[in-house]
Scaffold this motif. Sequence first.
Motif, PDB file in Angstrom:
ATOM      1  N   LEU A 151       9.335  20.769  -7.694  1.00 37.60           N
ATOM      2  CA  LEU A 151       8.502  20.025  -6.748  1.00 37.60           C
ATOM      3  C   LEU A 151       9.345  19.516  -5.577  1.00 37.60           C
ATOM      4  O   LEU A 151       8.914  19.538  -4.420  1.00 37.60           O
ATOM      5  N   LEU A 152      10.555  19.063  -5.895  1.00 33.71           N
ATOM      6  CA  LEU A 152      11.486  18.559  -4.881  1.00 33.71           C
ATOM      7  C   LEU A 152      11.870  19.672  -3.907  1.00 33.71           C
ATOM      8  O   LEU A 152      11.840  19.495  -2.685  1.00 33.71           O
ATOM      9  N   ASP A 153      12.226  20.841  -4.471  1.00 35.98           N
ATOM     10  CA  ASP A 153      12.626  21.984  -3.641  1.00 35.98           C
ATOM     11  C   ASP A 153      11.482  22.456  -2.732  1.00 35.98           C
ATOM     12  O   ASP A 153      11.718  22.986  -1.650  1.00 35.98           O
ATOM     13  N   ALA A 154      10.239  22.245  -3.191  1.00 40.12           N
ATOM     14  CA  ALA A 154       9.069  22.669  -2.405  1.00 40.12           C
ATOM     15  C   ALA A 154       8.664  21.621  -1.367  1.00 40.12           C
ATOM     16  O   ALA A 154       7.753  21.850  -0.578  1.00 40.12           O
ATOM     17  N   GLY A 155       9.351  20.480  -1.377  1.00 49.11           N
ATOM     18  CA  GLY A 155       9.049  19.432  -0.390  1.00 49.11           C
ATOM     19  C   GLY A 155       7.777  18.663  -0.675  1.00 49.11           C
ATOM     20  O   GLY A 155       7.181  18.075   0.242  1.00 49.11           O
ATOM     21  N   VAL A 156       7.363  18.645  -1.942  1.00 44.22           N
ATOM     22  CA  VAL A 156       6.131  17.951  -2.319  1.00 44.22           C
ATOM     23  C   VAL A 156       6.243  16.444  -2.067  1.00 44.22           C
ATOM     24  O   VAL A 156       5.244  15.758  -1.831  1.00 44.22           O
ATOM     25  N   HIS A 157       7.477  15.941  -2.068  1.00 48.48           N
ATOM     26  CA  HIS A 157       7.715  14.486  -1.948  1.00 48.48           C
ATOM     27  C   HIS A 157       7.615  13.948  -0.524  1.00 48.48           C
ATOM     28  O   HIS A 157       7.543  12.732  -0.327  1.00 48.48           O
ATOM     29  N   PHE A 158       7.611  14.813   0.471  1.00 45.32           N
ATOM     30  CA  PHE A 158       7.579  14.336   1.854  1.00 45.32           C
ATOM     31  C   PHE A 158       6.177  13.875   2.256  1.00 45.32           C
ATOM     32  O   PHE A 158       5.237  14.672   2.294  1.00 45.32           O
ATOM     33  N   GLY A 159       6.054  12.584   2.582  1.00 45.66           N
ATOM     34  CA  GLY A 159       4.788  12.038   3.039  1.00 45.66           C
ATOM     35  C   GLY A 159       4.737  11.999   4.554  1.00 45.66           C
ATOM     36  O   GLY A 159       5.500  12.686   5.231  1.00 45.66           O
ATOM     37  N   HIS A 160       3.854  11.157   5.080  1.00 48.32           N
ATOM     38  CA  HIS A 160       3.711  11.012   6.530  1.00 48.32           C
ATOM     39  C   HIS A 160       4.569   9.858   7.054  1.00 48.32           C
ATOM     40  O   HIS A 160       5.219   9.145   6.282  1.00 48.32           O
ATOM     41  N   LEU A 161       4.541   9.676   8.365  1.00 48.15           N
ATOM     42  CA  LEU A 161       5.218   8.532   8.977  1.00 48.15           C
ATOM     43  C   LEU A 161       4.651   7.249   8.371  1.00 48.15           C
ATOM     44  O   LEU A 161       3.456   7.166   8.082  1.00 48.15           O
ATOM     45  N   THR A 162       5.516   6.254   8.176  1.00 48.53           N
ATOM     46  CA  THR A 162       5.084   5.009   7.518  1.00 48.53           C
ATOM     47  C   THR A 162       3.933   4.331   8.259  1.00 48.53           C
ATOM     48  O   THR A 162       3.077   3.709   7.637  1.00 48.53           O
ATOM     49  N   ARG A 163       3.895   4.479   9.579  1.00 49.83           N
ATOM     50  CA  ARG A 163       2.836   3.819  10.353  1.00 49.83           C
ATOM     51  C   ARG A 163       1.474   4.486  10.142  1.00 49.83           C
ATOM     52  O   ARG A 163       0.440   3.934  10.488  1.00 49.83           O
ATOM     53  N   LYS A 164       1.471   5.686   9.531  1.00 51.31           N
ATOM     54  CA  LYS A 164       0.219   6.397   9.297  1.00 51.31           C
ATOM     55  C   LYS A 164      -0.265   6.295   7.845  1.00 51.31           C
ATOM     56  O   LYS A 164      -1.204   6.956   7.458  1.00 51.31           O
ATOM     57  N   TRP A 165       0.390   5.470   7.065  1.00 52.38           N
ATOM     58  CA  TRP A 165       0.080   5.439   5.636  1.00 52.38           C
ATOM     59  C   TRP A 165      -1.254   4.774   5.326  1.00 52.38           C
ATOM     60  O   TRP A 165      -1.799   4.004   6.118  1.00 52.38           O
ATOM     61  N   HIS A 166      -1.788   5.100   4.147  1.00 53.45           N
ATOM     62  CA  HIS A 166      -2.980   4.421   3.647  1.00 53.45           C
ATOM     63  C   HIS A 166      -2.519   3.471   2.537  1.00 53.45           C
ATOM     64  O   HIS A 166      -1.865   3.912   1.586  1.00 53.45           O
ATOM     65  N   PRO A 167      -2.856   2.184   2.630  1.00 46.51           N
ATOM     66  CA  PRO A 167      -2.391   1.190   1.643  1.00 46.51           C
ATOM     67  C   PRO A 167      -2.702   1.547   0.189  1.00 46.51           C
ATOM     68  O   PRO A 167      -1.949   1.178  -0.714  1.00 46.51           O
ATOM     69  N   ASN A 168      -3.791   2.276  -0.043  1.00 45.10           N
ATOM     70  CA  ASN A 168      -4.140   2.635  -1.425  1.00 45.10           C
ATOM     71  C   ASN A 168      -3.187   3.658  -2.039  1.00 45.10           C
ATOM     72  O   ASN A 168      -3.238   3.928  -3.246  1.00 45.10           O
ATOM     73  N   MET A 169      -2.303   4.221  -1.193  1.00 42.24           N
ATOM     74  CA  MET A 169      -1.308   5.168  -1.713  1.00 42.24           C
ATOM     75  C   MET A 169      -0.038   4.453  -2.182  1.00 42.24           C
ATOM     76  O   MET A 169       0.876   5.096  -2.713  1.00 42.24           O
ATOM     77  N   ALA A 170       0.007   3.152  -2.023  1.00 41.19           N
ATOM     78  CA  ALA A 170       1.195   2.359  -2.398  1.00 41.19           C
ATOM     79  C   ALA A 170       1.726   2.661  -3.804  1.00 41.19           C
ATOM     80  O   ALA A 170       2.947   2.795  -3.993  1.00 41.19           O
ATOM     81  N   PRO A 171       0.872   2.778  -4.828  1.00 37.23           N
ATOM     82  CA  PRO A 171       1.387   3.042  -6.184  1.00 37.23           C
ATOM     83  C   PRO A 171       2.122   4.378  -6.331  1.00 37.23           C
ATOM     84  O   PRO A 171       2.872   4.572  -7.291  1.00 37.23           O
ATOM     85  N   TYR A 172       1.878   5.290  -5.382  1.00 36.48           N
ATOM     86  CA  TYR A 172       2.469   6.631  -5.496  1.00 36.48           C
ATOM     87  C   TYR A 172       3.665   6.842  -4.559  1.00 36.48           C
ATOM     88  O   TYR A 172       4.222   7.935  -4.496  1.00 36.48           O
ATOM     89  N   ILE A 173       4.036   5.785  -3.831  1.00 32.36           N
ATOM     90  CA  ILE A 173       5.152   5.898  -2.882  1.00 32.36           C
ATOM     91  C   ILE A 173       6.435   5.375  -3.515  1.00 32.36           C
ATOM     92  O   ILE A 173       6.479   4.251  -4.033  1.00 32.36           O
ATOM     93  N   PHE A 174       7.471   6.185  -3.487  1.00 31.11           N
ATOM     94  CA  PHE A 174       8.758   5.851  -4.109  1.00 31.11           C
ATOM     95  C   PHE A 174       9.625   5.003  -3.182  1.00 31.11           C
ATOM     96  O   PHE A 174      10.208   4.011  -3.582  1.00 31.11           O
TER      97      PHE A 174
END
Length: 252
Positions: free
Chosen positions: A10-33
């Motif tokens: 998953l790491l090699d496939a870049g699954v961990h890369f999210g969006h810019l912090t200013r574009k985040w949705h607060p409900n995704m907080a539990p899934y952000i490392f």
Amino acid sequence: MANPEKTKALLDAGVHFGHLTRKWHPNMAPYIFMERNGIHIIDLHKTQAKLEDAQRALTKIAASGRKILFVATKKQGKEIVAEFAAEANMPYITERWAGGMLTNFVTIRKAIKKMANIDKMKADGTFETLSKRERLQVDRQRAKLEKNLGSIADMSRLPAAIFVVDVLREHIAVEEARKLNIPVFAMVDTNSDPLLVDFPIPANDDASKSISIIMSEVTTAIKEGLSQRKNEKEKAGNEKVAKKAAKVATND
């Protein structure tokens, strides 16, 4: 417990890369490392756990003989989703989502029937009796229907679930499914609301490698369900034959 090999894949496939912090949705907080260079990093252990939940549910649906409709109209995922969905013998939408695809399914079925009628005209020779201009118009109509509905031509009833790549882009599909209480499975990036989805899989929904590895895992689970269904049918068939043979032997 997380599988180290799967985590690396998953790491090699870049699954961990999210969006810019200013574009985040607060409900995704539990899934952000964490945050790195202004970008949110998704917790891949959470991704694995949610992916496994989704896989178990999809295996059950496939084993029941019902269909899962895949939806991905963004450029990065269209071909990938079409390929994997076709492999799993599941319907998919990779062109524009037609409003009412689910909530007005009767109309969609009429369009599919129209496409089937054109095919019938070509098969029985009726098509050749039309003028050149009429044939051209019918061909254009058939091509348009094929582009928008081709992959769902065999979907005779509403799907048991939908799988979406990019909840924001496919918000109409998600809204229609929710309105009809159809379970929604989805890759959910850090800019999306996971609460809109029954089975959210926290993942980068923009990179083709990320979409590909999640689709591979998802369709593997579906194929397992289809295999279970096939085995159960064969077992039931064998038992029926055995009972019939036993009955004949008893009568003799």
